[in-house]
Design a protein around this motif. Structure first.
Motif, PDB file in Angstrom:
ATOM      1  N   VAL A  24       1.078  -1.692   0.013  1.00  0.00           N
ATOM      2  CA  VAL A  24      -0.325   0.159   0.208  1.00  0.00           C
ATOM      3  C   VAL A  24       0.829   0.821   0.306  1.00  0.00           C
ATOM      4  N   THR A  25       0.752   2.478  -0.561  1.00  0.00           N
ATOM      5  CA  THR A  25       1.062   3.803  -0.224  1.00  0.00           C
ATOM      6  C   THR A  25       0.372   4.278   0.930  1.00  0.00           C
ATOM      7  N   PHE A  26       1.869   4.978   1.423  1.00  0.00           N
ATOM      8  CA  PHE A  26       1.585   5.850   2.430  1.00  0.00           C
ATOM      9  C   PHE A  26      -0.188   6.652   2.460  1.00  0.00           C
ATOM     10  N   GLY A  27       0.083   6.511   3.884  1.00  0.00           N
ATOM     11  CA  GLY A  27      -1.631   7.096   3.662  1.00  0.00           C
ATOM     12  C   GLY A  27      -2.854   6.444   3.779  1.00  0.00           C
ATOM     13  N   GLN A  28      -2.403   5.589   2.804  1.00  0.00           N
ATOM     14  CA  GLN A  28      -3.826   4.160   1.719  1.00  0.00           C
ATOM     15  C   GLN A  28      -4.333   3.991   2.861  1.00  0.00           C
ATOM     16  N   SER A  29      -5.876   3.464   2.818  1.00  0.00           N
ATOM     17  CA  SER A  29      -6.191   2.768   4.285  1.00  0.00           C
ATOM     18  C   SER A  29      -6.494   1.038   3.643  1.00  0.00           C
ATOM     19  N   VAL A  30      -6.100   0.276   4.486  1.00  0.00           N
ATOM     20  CA  VAL A  30      -6.078  -0.554   3.785  1.00  0.00           C
ATOM     21  C   VAL A  30      -7.452  -1.545   4.770  1.00  0.00           C
ATOM     22  N   HIS A  31      -7.712  -2.790   3.982  1.00  0.00           N
ATOM     23  CA  HIS A  31      -8.662  -3.483   5.238  1.00  0.00           C
ATOM     24  C   HIS A  31      -7.738  -4.649   4.624  1.00  0.00           C
ATOM     25  N   LEU A  32      -8.043  -5.924   6.076  1.00  0.00           N
ATOM     26  CA  LEU A  32      -7.415  -7.780   6.222  1.00  0.00           C
ATOM     27  C   LEU A  32      -8.631  -8.077   6.740  1.00  0.00           C
ATOM     28  N   SER A  33      -9.008  -8.948   6.215  1.00  0.00           N
ATOM     29  CA  SER A  33     -10.366  -9.755   6.454  1.00  0.00           C
ATOM     30  C   SER A  33      -9.725 -11.177   5.591  1.00  0.00           C
ATOM     31  N   CYS A  34     -10.261 -12.482   6.482  1.00  0.00           N
ATOM     32  CA  CYS A  34      -9.776 -13.960   6.261  1.00  0.00           C
ATOM     33  C   CYS A  34     -11.099 -14.353   5.943  1.00  0.00           C
ATOM     34  N   PHE A  35     -11.697 -13.372   5.673  1.00  0.00           N
ATOM     35  CA  PHE A  35     -13.685 -14.072   5.370  1.00  0.00           C
ATOM     36  C   PHE A  35     -14.208 -12.995   4.260  1.00  0.00           C
ATOM     37  N   VAL A  36     -14.467 -13.462   3.763  1.00  0.00           N
ATOM     38  CA  VAL A  36     -15.828 -12.197   3.229  1.00  0.00           C
ATOM     39  C   VAL A  36     -16.559 -12.351   3.784  1.00  0.00           C
ATOM     40  N   LYS A  37     -17.499 -13.415   4.423  1.00  0.00           N
ATOM     41  CA  LYS A  37     -18.527 -13.567   5.079  1.00  0.00           C
ATOM     42  C   LYS A  37     -18.350 -14.548   6.295  1.00  0.00           C
ATOM     43  N   MET A  38     -18.150 -13.890   7.589  1.00  0.00           N
ATOM     44  CA  MET A  38     -17.788 -14.862   8.787  1.00  0.00           C
ATOM     45  C   MET A  38     -18.931 -15.726   8.888  1.00  0.00           C
ATOM     46  N   PRO A  39     -18.650 -17.228   8.604  1.00  0.00           N
ATOM     47  CA  PRO A  39     -19.543 -18.328   9.006  1.00  0.00           C
ATOM     48  C   PRO A  39     -20.227 -17.857  10.759  1.00  0.00           C
ATOM     49  N   GLN A  40     -21.958 -18.234  10.854  1.00  0.00           N
ATOM     50  CA  GLN A  40     -22.797 -17.953  11.946  1.00  0.00           C
ATOM     51  C   GLN A  40     -21.399 -18.822  12.730  1.00  0.00           C
ATOM     52  N   VAL A  41     -21.540 -20.169  12.968  1.00  0.00           N
ATOM     53  CA  VAL A  41     -21.079 -20.578  13.755  1.00  0.00           C
ATOM     54  C   VAL A  41     -19.393 -20.434  14.705  1.00  0.00           C
ATOM     55  N   LEU A  42     -19.291 -19.502  13.774  1.00  0.00           N
ATOM     56  CA  LEU A  42     -17.630 -18.552  14.212  1.00  0.00           C
ATOM     57  C   LEU A  42     -17.681 -17.500  14.777  1.00  0.00           C
ATOM     58  N   LYS A  43     -19.101 -17.286  14.733  1.00  0.00           N
ATOM     59  CA  LYS A  43     -18.833 -15.742  15.502  1.00  0.00           C
ATOM     60  C   LYS A  43     -19.364 -16.044  17.358  1.00  0.00           C
ATOM     61  N   VAL A  44     -19.111 -16.679  17.825  1.00  0.00           N
ATOM     62  CA  VAL A  44     -19.200 -17.145  19.123  1.00  0.00           C
ATOM     63  C   VAL A  44     -17.445 -17.490  19.485  1.00  0.00           C
ATOM     64  N   TYR A  45     -16.771 -16.991  18.483  1.00  0.00           N
ATOM     65  CA  TYR A  45     -15.258 -17.384  19.168  1.00  0.00           C
ATOM     66  C   TYR A  45     -14.304 -16.656  18.315  1.00  0.00           C
ATOM     67  N   PRO A  46     -13.867 -15.316  19.378  1.00  0.00           N
ATOM     68  CA  PRO A  46     -12.861 -14.499  19.432  1.00  0.00           C
ATOM     69  C   PRO A  46     -11.871 -14.123  18.751  1.00  0.00           C
ATOM     70  N   VAL A  47     -11.649 -13.638  18.210  1.00  0.00           N
ATOM     71  CA  VAL A  47     -11.070 -13.359  17.536  1.00  0.00           C
ATOM     72  C   VAL A  47     -10.138 -11.715  17.436  1.00  0.00           C
ATOM     73  N   THR A  48      -8.950 -12.254  17.053  1.00  0.00           N
ATOM     74  CA  THR A  48      -7.401 -11.890  17.836  1.00  0.00           C
ATOM     75  C   THR A  48      -6.902 -10.970  16.482  1.00  0.00           C
ATOM     76  N   TRP A  49      -5.703 -10.317  16.456  1.00  0.00           N
ATOM     77  CA  TRP A  49      -5.177  -9.562  14.890  1.00  0.00           C
ATOM     78  C   TRP A  49      -3.728  -9.268  16.193  1.00  0.00           C
ATOM     79  N   TYR A  50      -2.730 -10.049  15.666  1.00  0.00           N
ATOM     80  CA  TYR A  50      -1.188  -9.659  16.069  1.00  0.00           C
ATOM     81  C   TYR A  50      -1.039  -9.056  14.669  1.00  0.00           C
ATOM     82  N   HIS A  51       0.207  -7.636  15.246  1.00  0.00           N
ATOM     83  CA  HIS A  51       0.876  -6.960  14.471  1.00  0.00           C
ATOM     84  C   HIS A  51       2.559  -8.007  14.938  1.00  0.00           C
ATOM     85  N   HIS A  52       3.618  -7.711  13.916  1.00  0.00           N
ATOM     86  CA  HIS A  52       4.786  -8.269  13.956  1.00  0.00           C
ATOM     87  C   HIS A  52       5.550  -6.830  13.247  1.00  0.00           C
TER      88      HIS A  52
END
Length: 173
Positions: A24-52
């Motif tokens: 991405v270029t400096f100043g741009q906003s970026v969307h990170l996602s593993c799912f297009v749509k999260m399956p309903q059955v998985l919505k009960v579990y916590p999602v955590t993001w880590y940055h290295h």
């Protein structure tokens, strides 16, 4: 095909995780996602993001910094106004299991205009969003200024009324 049915070796399972590279270029906003749509059955579990990052090492992304990170409904995240510090690897974990990884490169030196139509749309959208924030802030400021000036006018009128009453009521010498 290599499998780890007991899930005892993290490296075997992590090698099958989706690893996306983004620039991405400096100043741009970026969307990170593993799912297009999260399956309903998985919505009960916590999602955590880590940055290295090179500077801080591995740390959990804090969504309390809404000016920088925004959590999406589908478990993704948006990085607002990417800078060089935002570069590095982002891991998304669902209930402690690695779901996907993004390697983000922020190109702070490229100042050329976007090459594709989609890039122009993204830049235009980001610009419109920023403009709306400034426009809203300006309206808020104007409203406060109007309230302050009308308040000052009322105070001045009251003070002048009191002064003229006092002058009119004072005995002549």
């Amino acid at each position: 095909l290599l499998q780890d049915v007991t899930n005892s070796s993290r490296s075997v399972c992590e090698s099958s995780v989706v690893n996306k590279r983004l620039t991405v270029t400096f100043g741009q906003s970026v969307h990170l996602s593993c799912f297009v749509k999260m399956p309903q059955v998985l919505k009960v579990y916590p999602v955590t993001w880590y940055h290295h990052s090179k500077e801080k090492g591995r740390y959990m992304v804090s969504f309390s910094r809404v000016e920088k990170y925004i959590a999406t409904v589908e478990g993704g995240m948006v990085i607002v106004g990417a800078s060089e510090e935002d570069g590095g690897r982002y891991d998304c974990q669902l209930a402690g299991a690695l779901l996907c990884t993004f390697n983000l490169t922020v190109d702070a030196h490229r100042c050329s205009p976007p090459a594709r139509s989609q890039d122009y749309h993204r830049v235009y959208s980001d610009w419109c969003h920023e403009f709306q924030k400034y426009k809203s802030a300006m309206k808020s400021w104007e409203k406060k200024q109007a309230q302050c000036s009308s308040s000052r006018q009322n105070e001045t009128a009251i003070a002048q009324g009191l002064l003229s009453n006092e002058l009119g009521a004072s005995p002549a010498l």
